[in-house]
Design a protein around this motif. Structure first.
Motif, mmCIF file in Angstrom:
data_model
loop_
_atom_site.group_PDB
_atom_site.id
_atom_site.type_symbol
_atom_site.label_atom_id
_atom_site.label_comp_id
_atom_site.label_asym_id
_atom_site.label_seq_id
_atom_site.Cartn_x
_atom_site.Cartn_y
_atom_site.Cartn_z
ATOM 1 N N HIS A 201 0.137 2.542 -2.970
ATOM 2 C CA HIS A 201 -0.171 2.024 -1.525
ATOM 3 C C HIS A 201 -0.469 3.070 -0.677
ATOM 4 C CE1 HIS A 201 1.827 -1.993 -1.937
ATOM 5 N NE2 HIS A 201 2.663 -1.317 -2.924
ATOM 6 N N THR A 202 -1.359 2.546 0.344
ATOM 7 C CA THR A 202 -1.662 3.505 1.582
ATOM 8 C C THR A 202 -1.391 2.729 2.642
ATOM 9 O OG1 THR A 202 -3.896 2.802 1.559
ATOM 10 C CG2 THR A 202 -3.618 4.844 0.164
ATOM 11 N N VAL A 203 -1.584 3.676 3.723
ATOM 12 C CA VAL A 203 -1.002 2.974 4.974
ATOM 13 C C VAL A 203 -2.304 3.194 5.982
ATOM 14 C CG1 VAL A 203 0.574 2.577 6.667
ATOM 15 C CG2 VAL A 203 1.299 3.234 4.412
ATOM 16 N N ARG A 204 -3.127 2.534 6.021
ATOM 17 C CA ARG A 204 -4.072 2.732 7.385
ATOM 18 C C ARG A 204 -4.317 1.329 8.151
ATOM 19 N NH1 ARG A 204 -6.441 7.029 10.039
ATOM 20 N NH2 ARG A 204 -8.147 6.143 10.943
ATOM 21 N N THR A 205 -4.477 0.137 7.460
ATOM 22 C CA THR A 205 -4.849 -0.912 8.013
ATOM 23 C C THR A 205 -3.609 -1.926 8.022
ATOM 24 O OG1 THR A 205 -5.508 -1.844 5.718
ATOM 25 C CG2 THR A 205 -7.149 -0.775 6.999
ATOM 26 N N LEU A 206 -3.961 -2.852 8.707
ATOM 27 C CA LEU A 206 -3.057 -4.018 8.656
ATOM 28 C C LEU A 206 -2.710 -4.576 7.404
ATOM 29 C CD1 LEU A 206 -1.508 -5.571 11.006
ATOM 30 C CD2 LEU A 206 -3.435 -6.862 11.377
ATOM 31 N N ALA A 207 -3.636 -4.808 6.596
ATOM 32 C CA ALA A 207 -3.706 -5.397 5.395
ATOM 33 C C ALA A 207 -2.641 -4.335 4.436
ATOM 34 C CB ALA A 207 -4.803 -5.648 4.700
ATOM 35 N N ASP A 208 -2.974 -3.191 4.655
ATOM 36 C CA ASP A 208 -2.058 -2.101 3.729
ATOM 37 C C ASP A 208 -0.703 -2.504 4.179
ATOM 38 O OD1 ASP A 208 -4.615 -0.743 2.829
ATOM 39 O OD2 ASP A 208 -4.333 0.679 4.588
ATOM 40 N N ALA A 209 -0.364 -2.442 5.385
ATOM 41 C CA ALA A 209 1.085 -2.473 5.959
ATOM 42 C C ALA A 209 1.618 -3.638 5.429
ATOM 43 C CB ALA A 209 1.225 -2.389 7.357
ATOM 44 N N VAL B 121 7.620 1.785 -6.353
ATOM 45 C CA VAL B 121 6.406 1.461 -5.324
ATOM 46 C C VAL B 121 6.122 3.103 -5.041
ATOM 47 C CG1 VAL B 121 6.148 1.030 -2.634
ATOM 48 C CG2 VAL B 121 7.620 -0.446 -4.079
ATOM 49 N N VAL B 122 4.927 3.338 -5.012
ATOM 50 C CA VAL B 122 4.248 4.645 -4.803
ATOM 51 C C VAL B 122 3.302 4.549 -3.364
ATOM 52 C CG1 VAL B 122 2.966 6.533 -5.440
ATOM 53 C CG2 VAL B 122 4.377 5.433 -7.169
ATOM 54 N N VAL B 123 3.967 5.842 -2.649
ATOM 55 C CA VAL B 123 3.157 5.482 -1.305
ATOM 56 C C VAL B 123 2.170 6.723 -1.257
ATOM 57 C CG1 VAL B 123 3.072 5.635 1.308
ATOM 58 C CG2 VAL B 123 4.653 4.096 -0.012
ATOM 59 N N GLU B 124 0.879 6.625 -1.149
ATOM 60 C CA GLU B 124 0.055 8.016 -1.070
ATOM 61 C C GLU B 124 -0.264 8.119 0.293
ATOM 62 O OE1 GLU B 124 -2.018 6.680 -5.346
ATOM 63 O OE2 GLU B 124 -3.275 7.513 -3.804
ATOM 64 N N SER B 125 0.360 9.254 0.732
ATOM 65 C CA SER B 125 0.034 9.735 2.209
ATOM 66 C C SER B 125 -0.289 11.275 1.978
ATOM 67 C CB SER B 125 1.204 9.516 3.238
ATOM 68 O OG SER B 125 2.486 10.049 2.440
ATOM 69 N N VAL B 126 -1.627 11.270 1.340
ATOM 70 C CA VAL B 126 -2.068 12.751 1.224
ATOM 71 C C VAL B 126 -3.421 13.151 1.860
ATOM 72 C CG1 VAL B 126 -1.039 12.810 -1.113
ATOM 73 C CG2 VAL B 126 -3.079 11.664 -0.789
ATOM 74 N N GLY B 127 -3.518 12.565 3.257
ATOM 75 C CA GLY B 127 -4.487 12.917 4.029
ATOM 76 C C GLY B 127 -5.781 11.784 4.098
ATOM 77 N N SER B 128 -6.724 12.154 4.523
ATOM 78 C CA SER B 128 -7.658 11.270 4.872
ATOM 79 C C SER B 128 -9.057 11.786 4.693
ATOM 80 C CB SER B 128 -7.534 10.558 6.384
ATOM 81 O OG SER B 128 -7.466 11.594 7.155
ATOM 82 N N LEU B 129 -10.092 10.797 4.582
ATOM 83 C CA LEU B 129 -11.445 11.209 4.410
ATOM 84 C C LEU B 129 -12.037 10.501 5.577
ATOM 85 C CD1 LEU B 129 -11.779 10.665 0.624
ATOM 86 C CD2 LEU B 129 -11.554 12.967 1.728
ATOM 87 N N PHE C 262 2.871 13.168 8.696
ATOM 88 C CA PHE C 262 3.471 12.462 9.651
ATOM 89 C C PHE C 262 3.638 11.166 8.862
ATOM 90 C CE2 PHE C 262 1.270 15.161 11.972
ATOM 91 C CZ PHE C 262 1.734 15.098 13.380
ATOM 92 N N ILE C 263 2.613 10.452 8.209
ATOM 93 C CA ILE C 263 2.657 9.123 7.561
ATOM 94 C C ILE C 263 3.962 9.255 6.600
ATOM 95 C CG2 ILE C 263 1.603 7.149 6.347
ATOM 96 C CD1 ILE C 263 -0.747 7.943 8.074
ATOM 97 N N GLY C 264 3.907 9.883 5.890
ATOM 98 C CA GLY C 264 4.722 10.201 4.514
ATOM 99 C C GLY C 264 6.213 10.097 5.235
ATOM 100 N N CYS C 265 6.478 11.004 6.168
ATOM 101 C CA CYS C 265 7.772 11.064 6.567
ATOM 102 C C CYS C 265 8.278 9.843 7.239
ATOM 103 C CB CYS C 265 7.870 12.260 7.775
ATOM 104 S SG CYS C 265 8.190 13.817 6.659
ATOM 105 N N GLU C 266 7.442 9.215 8.081
ATOM 106 C CA GLU C 266 7.720 7.914 8.869
ATOM 107 C C GLU C 266 7.834 6.758 7.695
ATOM 108 O OE1 GLU C 266 5.130 9.120 12.790
ATOM 109 O OE2 GLU C 266 4.439 7.163 11.596
ATOM 110 N N VAL C 267 7.206 6.567 6.892
ATOM 111 C CA VAL C 267 7.354 5.701 5.702
ATOM 112 C C VAL C 267 8.607 5.837 5.062
ATOM 113 C CG1 VAL C 267 6.165 4.763 3.478
ATOM 114 C CG2 VAL C 267 4.550 4.946 5.615
ATOM 115 N N ALA C 268 8.959 7.157 4.658
ATOM 116 C CA ALA C 268 10.089 7.242 4.057
ATOM 117 C C ALA C 268 11.395 6.938 4.727
ATOM 118 C CB ALA C 268 10.177 8.700 3.745
#
Lengths: 402, 62
Positions: free
Chosen positions: A123-131, A232-240, A152-158
């Motif tokens: 998973h990633t967390v950017r959009t409503l659908a993602d969440a 479940v894997v969350v990929e919060s490894v930055g953005s493009l 930021f996102i990784g720590c918050e999601v964890a």
């Protein structure tokens, strides 16, 4: 009728740009083009309240100002190309849209890991659908979660995953501490201990080399040779940056779109960039163009860029001083908050505790040449209030000379 | 002009206090207090406060 201002990107930065164009007196047509099917919404709760289930999706929508009720929304539509010499953008349905002014507000997309293994369960967390998708996965009983990336996102999601009752939550990062980039070692160490006390495990100083499983992820292989079981894997490894549509116009698109100190793009007075995608020099600091993915930036950039663009469309010059926002960020994790003002990353070589203690509420100052350039608080309301007391001082400082 | 803050959303970030100090303040315990019926001359700063609220909890009713 004159050609519209086209705002490419209909998230927060695009909305704020449209509102600010109206606020500065532009009464001509405005068209916003956005790839998501939704009206603009607030993203920070996606990794916290939305994931935890106590923030309803409907409450995320921004309330556009009355002044923009007449703008045209082209939602579920992407800008795929632009010809800045001819002042035309092309949409994904093949339509060509001429513009009088262009606002680049296409933002970012999550970077994905490119290692072998199944895609389902990642998973990633950017959009409503993602969440929405991630919440569904995290609320299954006994779920084991691996978060890749301790930003930021990784720590918050964890933190949210632990609150939701996940059986195991492990955060993986090649760096030795969580959020060490924005915070430096002192606070990152304090942050690590707080997360560990609340049941989160860390695999630090190691990367991900692959995913186990046939269709669905069952585990994560790490570069130190170990493996972590994962449902479940969350990929919060930055953005493009979403800038491919600007290719072929001779712009510097190496990381976002470079602007001048008035947020203009490519020396063109009719094109400005706002939000995450804009790589702008901040006259408050060293003048080096940087992208800034803080929540305050869409509003700050929109205010400045709209005045610059509206003045040009009137045949005038805005005559504004160089763009010089005071950066600020926050992050809510578990029952504590990180709150920053200024530019701590510019002062990470001289970090001092200004108040409190890293084991409790703490306020940390970051210095360059002995001068305070940023503060970060970690803790409860008293700590964040203490940080706020330094804001005026940070605002008043003259620019650092490069 | 009427200002309404959704106190269920508010998380005491205090960004509104920076934008519109004549209307919003944090009390001694760090919680938000505000003027619900400010003068029209404060509209610009209240709109600014509504923009910068991280929870988007501030609404202006005309």
């Amino acid at each position: 009728m004159s050609a519209p201002v086209v705002v490419a990107g209909a998230s927060m930065a695009g909305l704020r740009a449209a509102e600010q164009l109206r606020a500065t007196g532009w009464t001509g047509p405005i068209t916003l083009v956005g790839d998501e099917p939704h009206m603009p919404y607030n993203r920070p709760p996606l990794s916290k309240g939305v994931l935890a289930g106590h923030t309803p999706f409907e409450s995320l929508a921004f309330r556009p100002r009355a002044a923009v009720t007449d703008v045209r929304w082209r939602l579920g539509t992407r800008v795929v190309a632009a010809d800045l010499d001819r002042r035309i953008v092309e949409l994904d349905n093949g339509e060509a849209l001429p513009y009088g002014g262009l606002v680049v507000a296409t933002g970012m997309r999550p970077r994905r890991l490119r290692c072998p293994g199944p895609a389902i369960g990642r998973h990633t967390v950017r959009t409503l659908a993602d969440a929405q998708g991630l919440r569904e996965a995290l609320t299954r009983p006994g779920v084991r979660v691996v978060v890749v990336g301790a930003g930021f996102i990784g720590c918050e999601v964890a933190a949210t995953a632990v609150t939701l009752g996940a059986a195991e939550v492990t955060v993986v990062d090649p760096l030795p501490l969580p959020m060490v980039g924005p915070l430096g070692e002192l606070l990152a160490t304090a942050l690590l201990e707080r997360h560990q006390r609340r049941g989160i495990r860390f695999a630090l100083g190691t990367g991900v080399t692959g995913f186990h499983g046939s269709d669905h992820v069952t585990g994560v292989a790490l570069s130190d040779g170990t493996a972590l079981a994962a449902d479940v894997v969350v990929e919060s490894v930055g953005s493009l940056a979403n800038t491919e549509w600007l290719d072929g116009n001779g712009l510097d698109l190496t990381d976002g779109v470079v602007t001048d100190d008035q947020l203009r793009v490519g020396g063109r007075p009719d094109v400005v960039a706002v939000g995450d995608v804009a790589r702008f020099p901040n006259a408050r600091y060293d003048g080096v163009p940087r992208r800034v993915e803080h929540w305050s930036i869409p509003t700050d950039t929109a205010k400045h860029a709209a005045r610059v663009l509206a003045a040009h469309l009137r045949g005038a010059e805005a005559g504004l001083p160089p763009f010089a926002p005071l950066p600020t960020f926050w992050s809510d994790q578990h029952d504590f908050r990180l709150q920053s003002f200024g530019a701590p990353t510019l002062g990470k070589q001289d970090v001092r505790v200004l108040d409190g203690d890293p084991d409790g509420d703490v306020l940390v100052g970051y210095h360059t040449d002995g001068r305070l350039v940023g503060v970060v608080a970690l803790g409860g309301p008293a700590a964040t209030a203490a940080a706020a007391r330094y804001r005026a001082e940070l605002l008043q400082q003259p620019a650092l000379t490069a | 002009m009427k200002v309404v803050v959704d106190m269920n959303k508010c998380q005491d970030h205090g960004q509104c206090v920076f934008a519109a100090p004549d209307v919003f303040r944090l009390d001694d315990s760090g919680h938000l207090a505000y003027v619900a019926d400010p003068g029209e001359e404060l509209r610009d700063e209240i709109e600014e406060a509504a923009d910068v609220c991280p929870l988007q909890a501030i609404r202006i009713e005309d």
